[in-house]
Design a protein around this motif. Structure first.
Motif, PDB file in Angstrom:
ATOM      1  N   LYS A   1      -7.763   7.476 -11.601  1.00 43.33           N
ATOM      2  CA  LYS A   1      -6.737   8.009 -12.485  1.00 43.33           C
ATOM      3  C   LYS A   1      -5.853   9.069 -11.832  1.00 43.33           C
ATOM      4  O   LYS A   1      -4.874   9.528 -12.436  1.00 43.33           O
ATOM      5  CB  LYS A   1      -7.388   8.586 -13.743  1.00 43.33           C
ATOM      6  CG  LYS A   1      -8.172   7.533 -14.542  1.00 43.33           C
ATOM      7  CD  LYS A   1      -8.760   8.126 -15.805  1.00 43.33           C
ATOM      8  CE  LYS A   1      -9.607   7.087 -16.560  1.00 43.33           C
ATOM      9  NZ  LYS A   1      -8.798   5.965 -17.054  1.00 43.33           N
ATOM     10  N   ASP A   2      -6.161   9.469 -10.600  1.00 43.43           N
ATOM     11  CA  ASP A   2      -5.408  10.537  -9.948  1.00 43.43           C
ATOM     12  C   ASP A   2      -4.340   9.970  -9.021  1.00 43.43           C
ATOM     13  O   ASP A   2      -4.587   9.005  -8.287  1.00 43.43           O
ATOM     14  CB  ASP A   2      -6.342  11.434  -9.136  1.00 43.43           C
ATOM     15  CG  ASP A   2      -7.317  12.200 -10.010  1.00 43.43           C
ATOM     16  OD1 ASP A   2      -7.010  12.396 -11.200  1.00 43.43           O
ATOM     17  OD2 ASP A   2      -8.389  12.576  -9.498  1.00 43.43           O
ATOM     18  N   ARG A   3      -3.163  10.598  -9.049  1.00 45.13           N
ATOM     19  CA  ARG A   3      -2.058  10.203  -8.180  1.00 45.13           C
ATOM     20  C   ARG A   3      -1.741  11.367  -7.253  1.00 45.13           C
ATOM     21  O   ARG A   3      -1.668  12.516  -7.694  1.00 45.13           O
ATOM     22  CB  ARG A   3      -0.845   9.837  -9.032  1.00 45.13           C
ATOM     23  CG  ARG A   3       0.285   9.139  -8.285  1.00 45.13           C
ATOM     24  CD  ARG A   3       1.431   8.800  -9.222  1.00 45.13           C
ATOM     25  NE  ARG A   3       0.955   8.050 -10.386  1.00 45.13           N
ATOM     26  CZ  ARG A   3       1.585   8.020 -11.553  1.00 45.13           C
ATOM     27  NH1 ARG A   3       2.693   8.721 -11.736  1.00 45.13           N
ATOM     28  NH2 ARG A   3       1.100   7.314 -12.549  1.00 45.13           N
ATOM     29  N   VAL A   4      -1.543  11.072  -5.967  1.00 47.62           N
ATOM     30  CA  VAL A   4      -1.307  12.140  -4.999  1.00 47.62           C
ATOM     31  C   VAL A   4       0.158  12.249  -4.592  1.00 47.62           C
ATOM     32  O   VAL A   4       0.549  13.231  -3.960  1.00 47.62           O
ATOM     33  CB  VAL A   4      -2.180  11.950  -3.731  1.00 47.62           C
ATOM     34  CG1 VAL A   4      -3.649  12.091  -4.067  1.00 47.62           C
ATOM     35  CG2 VAL A   4      -1.911  10.599  -3.081  1.00 47.62           C
ATOM     36  N   ARG A   5       0.972  11.246  -4.921  1.00 53.46           N
ATOM     37  CA  ARG A   5       2.398  11.275  -4.591  1.00 53.46           C
ATOM     38  C   ARG A   5       3.115  10.260  -5.477  1.00 53.46           C
ATOM     39  O   ARG A   5       2.456   9.390  -6.066  1.00 53.46           O
ATOM     40  CB  ARG A   5       2.618  10.942  -3.109  1.00 53.46           C
ATOM     41  CG  ARG A   5       2.286   9.505  -2.748  1.00 53.46           C
ATOM     42  CD  ARG A   5       2.522   9.200  -1.276  1.00 53.46           C
ATOM     43  NE  ARG A   5       1.630   9.969  -0.429  1.00 53.46           N
ATOM     44  CZ  ARG A   5       0.398   9.591  -0.117  1.00 53.46           C
ATOM     45  NH1 ARG A   5      -0.101   8.448  -0.590  1.00 53.46           N
ATOM     46  NH2 ARG A   5      -0.355  10.335   0.648  1.00 53.46           N
ATOM     47  N   PRO A   6       4.435  10.314  -5.554  1.00 55.39           N
ATOM     48  CA  PRO A   6       5.161   9.293  -6.317  1.00 55.39           C
ATOM     49  C   PRO A   6       4.962   7.905  -5.707  1.00 55.39           C
ATOM     50  O   PRO A   6       4.881   7.757  -4.479  1.00 55.39           O
ATOM     51  CB  PRO A   6       6.619   9.741  -6.205  1.00 55.39           C
ATOM     52  CG  PRO A   6       6.560  11.200  -5.896  1.00 55.39           C
ATOM     53  CD  PRO A   6       5.326  11.380  -5.061  1.00 55.39           C
ATOM     54  N   HIS A   7       4.872   6.904  -6.539  1.00 56.15           N
ATOM     55  CA  HIS A   7       4.761   5.536  -6.044  1.00 56.15           C
ATOM     56  C   HIS A   7       5.966   5.196  -5.155  1.00 56.15           C
ATOM     57  O   HIS A   7       7.104   5.546  -5.471  1.00 56.15           O
ATOM     58  CB  HIS A   7       4.715   4.545  -7.210  1.00 56.15           C
ATOM     59  CG  HIS A   7       3.513   4.713  -8.094  1.00 56.15           C
ATOM     60  ND1 HIS A   7       2.235   4.816  -7.606  1.00 56.15           N
ATOM     61  CD2 HIS A   7       3.407   4.777  -9.455  1.00 56.15           C
ATOM     62  CE1 HIS A   7       1.384   4.941  -8.618  1.00 56.15           C
ATOM     63  NE2 HIS A   7       2.071   4.931  -9.743  1.00 56.15           N
TER      64      HIS A   7
ATOM     65  N   MET B   1       0.823  -1.212   0.000  1.00 60.28           N
ATOM     66  CA  MET B   1       0.000   0.000   0.000  1.00 60.28           C
ATOM     67  C   MET B   1       0.858   1.263   0.000  1.00 60.28           C
ATOM     68  O   MET B   1       0.614   2.208   0.769  1.00 60.28           O
ATOM     69  CB  MET B   1      -0.995   0.000   1.160  1.00 60.28           C
ATOM     70  CG  MET B   1      -2.026  -1.109   1.077  1.00 60.28           C
ATOM     71  SD  MET B   1      -3.442  -0.809   2.151  1.00 60.28           S
ATOM     72  CE  MET B   1      -4.365  -2.341   1.946  1.00 60.28           C
ATOM     73  N   THR B   2       1.868   1.291  -0.865  1.00 59.31           N
ATOM     74  CA  THR B   2       2.711   2.480  -0.993  1.00 59.31           C
ATOM     75  C   THR B   2       2.611   3.102  -2.390  1.00 59.31           C
ATOM     76  O   THR B   2       3.451   3.925  -2.755  1.00 59.31           O
ATOM     77  CB  THR B   2       4.185   2.159  -0.683  1.00 59.31           C
ATOM     78  OG1 THR B   2       4.671   1.166  -1.598  1.00 59.31           O
ATOM     79  CG2 THR B   2       4.358   1.678   0.743  1.00 59.31           C
ATOM     80  N   THR B   3       1.615   2.721  -3.180  1.00 57.04           N
ATOM     81  CA  THR B   3       1.411   3.432  -4.437  1.00 57.04           C
ATOM     82  C   THR B   3       0.899   4.837  -4.129  1.00 57.04           C
ATOM     83  O   THR B   3       0.501   5.137  -3.001  1.00 57.04           O
ATOM     84  CB  THR B   3       0.407   2.715  -5.355  1.00 57.04           C
ATOM     85  OG1 THR B   3      -0.922   2.902  -4.845  1.00 57.04           O
ATOM     86  CG2 THR B   3       0.710   1.226  -5.483  1.00 57.04           C
ATOM     87  N   GLY B   4       0.893   5.673  -5.148  1.00 54.69           N
ATOM     88  CA  GLY B   4       0.407   7.036  -4.962  1.00 54.69           C
ATOM     89  C   GLY B   4      -1.023   7.248  -5.401  1.00 54.69           C
ATOM     90  O   GLY B   4      -1.451   8.394  -5.573  1.00 54.69           O
ATOM     91  N   VAL B   5      -1.786   6.174  -5.585  1.00 59.79           N
ATOM     92  CA  VAL B   5      -3.147   6.271  -6.099  1.00 59.79           C
ATOM     93  C   VAL B   5      -4.044   7.014  -5.107  1.00 59.79           C
ATOM     94  O   VAL B   5      -4.045   6.714  -3.906  1.00 59.79           O
ATOM     95  CB  VAL B   5      -3.714   4.865  -6.385  1.00 59.79           C
ATOM     96  CG1 VAL B   5      -5.158   4.944  -6.872  1.00 59.79           C
ATOM     97  CG2 VAL B   5      -2.842   4.138  -7.404  1.00 59.79           C
ATOM     98  N   ARG B   6      -4.816   7.965  -5.619  1.00 61.38           N
ATOM     99  CA  ARG B   6      -5.770   8.678  -4.768  1.00 61.38           C
ATOM    100  C   ARG B   6      -6.964   7.767  -4.473  1.00 61.38           C
ATOM    101  O   ARG B   6      -7.657   7.305  -5.386  1.00 61.38           O
ATOM    102  CB  ARG B   6      -6.269   9.956  -5.438  1.00 61.38           C
ATOM    103  CG  ARG B   6      -7.265  10.739  -4.577  1.00 61.38           C
ATOM    104  CD  ARG B   6      -7.920  11.872  -5.357  1.00 61.38           C
ATOM    105  NE  ARG B   6      -6.932  12.849  -5.767  1.00 61.38           N
ATOM    106  CZ  ARG B   6      -6.476  13.828  -4.993  1.00 61.38           C
ATOM    107  NH1 ARG B   6      -6.930  13.956  -3.755  1.00 61.38           N
ATOM    108  NH2 ARG B   6      -5.584  14.685  -5.445  1.00 61.38           N
TER     109      ARG B   6
END
Length: 398
Positions: A220-226, A169-174
């Motif tokens: 489709k939104d990312r809140v931080r780098p993976h 659970m360290t992806t950046g997915v919103r």
């Protein structure tokens, strides 16, 4: 109607024919309705069997210790007994295994040894363990990109993420886990998974997902780098499950049956809730008996018992720890769909909302299972008091 503790009068939910008190479709998982519903999920939702097979049942020896009067603290920090804490925290079933033997077992609220109980997010650890089996067999490489297995996710926020980042659970997915907001992503899971109908007063222009994979494709939104930080997001487990299904050609319930449930010597077949496309909800839809959750915990404590690879479990016990990791686990960590209590004991925990817990401790060779129906999704004070009780039990049993 308020929820009730085991020491309170029990309302006649789903009693009589026809029953007069039927859980509402929008609130079946809230108190007091969850006190009935979590033990009767097959009467609430469509489900699929996780067959136990025709093989052996792992029988537990019993070396019972009466822990009812064990001194512990309650949610306010005041002195109480273990029996008092179990009542305060809306317990349905409680099991202690010491050296693989039953030391203490209690049932409440109509639950018995054959009752299946909803796991909530403990299902993530079940899914993650089967994932570890497949990875150990070389069918999945956690170092590869998610899109190696699910190329459709190249158009989502998972593009560029590794499978290991999904596991941890360290992806950046919103993805918001705001349970009380029906429009949050976890609120949309309720509808996509078939757990809840579309809220009756919702915006008619809002497009609710028809099933879980449709919801995944929308993110489709990312809140931080993976890889930058841990953030608990239930949808990651569903991505893992779709990878497992894609590489094996089997549905999740069949995989859990064949790879895990038939091999741990379960008493009963388990089940998953399923969405409108027949997908078994990997993130929280698993149901099993108290003892079978104990068998699963004992399998992990036995370093996989020849079923889950021992090196997978060892890797799972190593994570990036706090400080300030989680309100109830300040020194905790998360790896491979398990919680890690602290860097010293490296005890593993399966946890779910409304008070579900499997605690697996190598230092004391002990597994504790607590199945509960809190009135609310989370109660930090209850969780902290329960963990302190686990440590008190370990000290008492030596």
């Amino acid at each position: 109607m308020d929820s009730y503790r085991n020491s309170d009068p029990r309302p006649p939910i789903m009693q009589g024919s026809p029953p007069k008190l039927v859980p509402p479709k929008l609130d079946w998982d809230r108190g007091p309705w969850n006190r009935w519903a979590f033990q009767n999920i097959r009467e609430v939702l469509p489900t699929v069997e996780v067959w136990r097979g025709n093989g052996h049942r792992r029988r537990f020896e019993r070396v019972e210790v009466d822990l009812d009067d064990l001194p512990v603290v309650d949610s306010t920090g005041s002195a109480t007994t273990l029996a008092g804490l179990l009542d305060e925290t809306y317990t349905d079933g409680f099991l202690v295994l010491k050296d693989g033997k039953i030391a203490y077992e209690r049932y409440f609220n109509g639950m018995d040894e054959r009752s299946l109980h909803l796991s909530q997010s403990m299902a993530k650890s079940v899914t993650g363990s089967v994932f570890g089996i497949l990875a150990g067999r070389g069918l999945i490489d956690p170092a590869k990109p998610v899109t190696s297995y699910l190329p459709e996710l190249g158009e989502t926020a998972w593009a560029g993420a590794s499978v290991q980042q999904v596991l941890d659970m360290t992806t950046g997915v919103r993805f918001s886990e705001e349970y009380t907001n029906p429009y949050s992503e976890i609120g949309q899971v309720d509808v996509a998974s078939g757990w809840k109908p579309v809220p009756p007063c919702s915006d008619p222009a809002f497009q609710w997902p028809a099933h879980m994979f449709e919801l995944i494709l929308r993110l489709k939104d990312r809140v931080r780098p993976h890889g930058e930080a841990f953030e608990y997001r239930s949808i990651e487990t569903d991505v893992l499950a779709f990878i497992m299904e894609r590489v094996t050609g089997k549905r999740l319930a069949q995989l859990v049956s064949e790879e895990l449930w038939q091999k741990l010597g379960a008493d009963e077949s388990a089940c998953f809730s399923v969405d409108g496309a027949g997908y078994a909800l990997a993130e929280g839809g698993f149901n099993a008996t108290l003892r079978d959750y104990g068998r699963f915990g004992q399998l992990i404590l036995d370093n996989g018992g020849g079923v889950v690879p021992a090196d997978w479990i060892e890797a799972t016990r190593n994570g990036r720890h706090g400080p300030g990791f989680n309100p109830s686990l300040p020194e905790g960590s998360y790896r491979n769909q398990f919680w890690i209590e602290d860097p010293r004991s490296r005890a593993l925990m399966c946890r779910g909302v409304f008070g579900q817990l499997i605690h697996i401790g190598w230092d004391n060779r002990m597994v504790v299972v607590k199945l509960s129906t809190y009135p609310d999704f989370a109660n930090i004070a209850y969780s902290v008091a329960t963990l302190k009780a686990v440590h008190a039990i370990a000290a008492a049993l030596g």
